[in-house]
Scaffold this active site. Structure first.
Site, PDB file in Angstrom:
ATOM      1  N   TYR A   1       0.808  -1.220   0.000  1.00  0.00           N
ATOM      2  CA  TYR A   1       0.000   0.000   0.000  1.00  0.00           C
ATOM      3  C   TYR A   1       0.841   1.270   0.000  1.00  0.00           C
ATOM      4  O   TYR A   1       0.298   2.365   0.041  1.00  0.00           O
ATOM      5  CB  TYR A   1      -0.929   0.013   1.219  1.00  0.00           C
ATOM      6  CG  TYR A   1      -2.273  -0.595   0.928  1.00  0.00           C
ATOM      7  CD1 TYR A   1      -2.377  -1.929   0.577  1.00  0.00           C
ATOM      8  CD2 TYR A   1      -3.435   0.173   0.994  1.00  0.00           C
ATOM      9  CE1 TYR A   1      -3.612  -2.492   0.298  1.00  0.00           C
ATOM     10  CE2 TYR A   1      -4.664  -0.390   0.721  1.00  0.00           C
ATOM     11  CZ  TYR A   1      -4.747  -1.711   0.376  1.00  0.00           C
ATOM     12  OH  TYR A   1      -5.966  -2.258   0.097  1.00  0.00           O
TER      13      TYR A   1
ATOM     14  N   LYS B   1       2.590 -15.043   3.071  1.00  0.00           N
ATOM     15  CA  LYS B   1       2.890 -15.728   1.808  1.00  0.00           C
ATOM     16  C   LYS B   1       4.405 -15.853   1.719  1.00  0.00           C
ATOM     17  O   LYS B   1       5.034 -15.525   0.704  1.00  0.00           O
ATOM     18  CB  LYS B   1       2.308 -14.921   0.627  1.00  0.00           C
ATOM     19  CG  LYS B   1       2.387 -15.595  -0.716  1.00  0.00           C
ATOM     20  CD  LYS B   1       1.380 -16.696  -0.925  1.00  0.00           C
ATOM     21  CE  LYS B   1       1.571 -17.375  -2.259  1.00  0.00           C
ATOM     22  NZ  LYS B   1       0.678 -18.529  -2.467  1.00  0.00           N
TER      23      LYS B   1
ATOM     24  N   ASP C   1      -6.739  -6.460   3.659  1.00  0.00           N
ATOM     25  CA  ASP C   1      -7.800  -5.785   2.910  1.00  0.00           C
ATOM     26  C   ASP C   1      -8.711  -6.827   2.264  1.00  0.00           C
ATOM     27  O   ASP C   1      -9.940  -6.774   2.371  1.00  0.00           O
ATOM     28  CB  ASP C   1      -7.152  -4.899   1.845  1.00  0.00           C
ATOM     29  CG  ASP C   1      -8.174  -4.155   1.016  1.00  0.00           C
ATOM     30  OD1 ASP C   1      -9.160  -3.676   1.600  1.00  0.00           O
ATOM     31  OD2 ASP C   1      -7.999  -4.058  -0.208  1.00  0.00           O
TER      32      ASP C   1
END
Ligand code: NAD
Length: 345
Positions: free
Chosen positions: A127, A179, A238
């Site tokens: 972001y 991840k 998100d």
């Protein structure tokens, strides 16, 4: 700073359905005699129209003064245009923790008894907006590059927040979502920091486990009850928060809080819903539940609980619901029913 026990707070109605759901929420807060002294400000597209700026200086000054805000959704142009005012607000006030609790309010849905809390890192990751195109052979968008940034300090701060929150609320488990098998540095640092902090400070106090984001998304719809508190990086948080909203009846039911050391901004998880804006049919419950979190935050959980009870009774006893929940009530009719519940018990 409080005067006569009143609490100065900034109110940003926002874009799209923002005005409708903010009016409904303020009507219920007024019925509760909530102690907020609102300073009304604009941001997003409303900021562009009123002040030529999606995040006007007056809005920032107001939050600097009150350190507390209730905010409707803010529209962000897709692709080009200005940078998200939400992201800028989170950066400006270092609102590093995005707390998104999701609880079943209406029984009988596809998933019963959901009680999950998503803790999303709010200031780092993908972001940051470090993006650019590389032109090749006359195509200005031939190559797109984005750089994510996660820091040890930022990871530590959000992971400690998640553990402290979970322990304070008597939760049983914190799941770290990552991840790190593919993004070995970007989300590896997050997982590595979580493991370190857990071993140092929390291993005797609460359970921690780990799950890869794609498996987590699947497990949430197969068996969401296996989770309790989830903590993850910005973009994964998100996406998962909208998925989790889907487990409790949709975006109309999901509140959120953006919390930093010096300010807190409360909002719904959802956006400005341009497809239904201006029609008077939006569900204001998510913003109302965010307002209830704001009441808890200013140490008025008594009022927060009354807000939550009024919502529960209006939806389940009176069975007054907006269209997204299968009802026929308008935003105003639903708000009026809630006000009556607050006043008459
Ligand atoms: P959205 O959340 O606005 O809408 C997704 C779907 O959910 C739509 O069909 C909408 O009608 C429905 N929906 C959302 N809230 C609802 C409510 N309260 N009652 C009934 N139905 C509701 O997502 P989007 O369409 O992808 O985004 C629209 C705009 O909102 C974009 O500009 C986006 O950047 C912005 N946005 C802002 C925030 C925020 O301010 N925190 C969050 C998400 C998106």
């Amino acid at each position: 700073m409080t005067t006569n026990n009143r609490i100065p707070a900034t109110l940003i109605p926002g874009d799209g359905i923002g005005t409708e759901i903010t009016e409904a929420t303020c009507a219920v807060l007024e019925a509760l005699e909530a102690p907020f002294d609102w300073d009304m400000q604009v941001a997003g597209m409303a900021g562009v129209h009123a002040a030529g700026d999606p995040l006007p200086a007056a809005t920032l000054d107001s939050i600097r003064r009150t350190r507390l805000a209730l905010k409707g959704p803010l529209e962000t142009p897709v692709g080009g245009g200005y940078r998200s005012s939400n992201v800028r607000l989170r950066e400006e006030f270092k609102l590093y923790a995005n707390l998104r609790p999701a609880q079943t309010v209406i029984p009988g849905g596809r998933f019963e008894n959901i009680d999950l809390v998503l803790v999303r890192e709010n200031n780092e990751g993908l972001y940051m907006g470090y993006e650019h195109f590389i032109p090749i052979d006359g195509d200005p968008h031939a190559v797109a590059i984005a750089t994510g940034v996660n820091t040890r300090q930022g990871s530590r701060r959000i992971i400690e927040f998640a553990f402290e929150y979970a322990i304070a609320k008597g939760r049983k488990k914190v799941t770290v979502v990552h991840k790190a098998n593919i993004m070995k540095a970007l989300t590896g640092i997050f997982l590595e920091t979580a493991r370190d902090i857990y071993a140092q400070k929390y291993k005797d106090r609460i359970v921690m486990d780990e799950v890869i984001i794609d498996a987590c998304a699947m497990k949430l719809v197969m068996n969401p009850w296996q989770f309790d508190v989830l903590v993850t990086t910005n973009l994964f948080g998100d996406i998962l928060s909208d998925e989790i909203a889907g487990l409790i009846g949709g975006l109309g039911m999901a509140p959120g809080a953006n919390i930093g050391e010096h300010a807190a901004i409360f909002e719904a998880v959802h956006g400005s819903a341009p497809d239904i804006a201006g029609r008077g049919i939006a569900n204001p419950t998510a913003l109302m539940l965010a307002a209830a979190m704001m009441l808890d935050h200013v140490r008025r959980p008594d009022l927060g609980d009354r807000m939550r009870k009024a919502i529960f009774d209006t939806l389940n006893v009176d069975k007054i619901r907006t269209g997204d929940l299968g009802g026929t009530a308008s935003t105003k009719e639903y708000a009026a029913a809630l006000v009556a519940r607050v006043k008459n018990g």
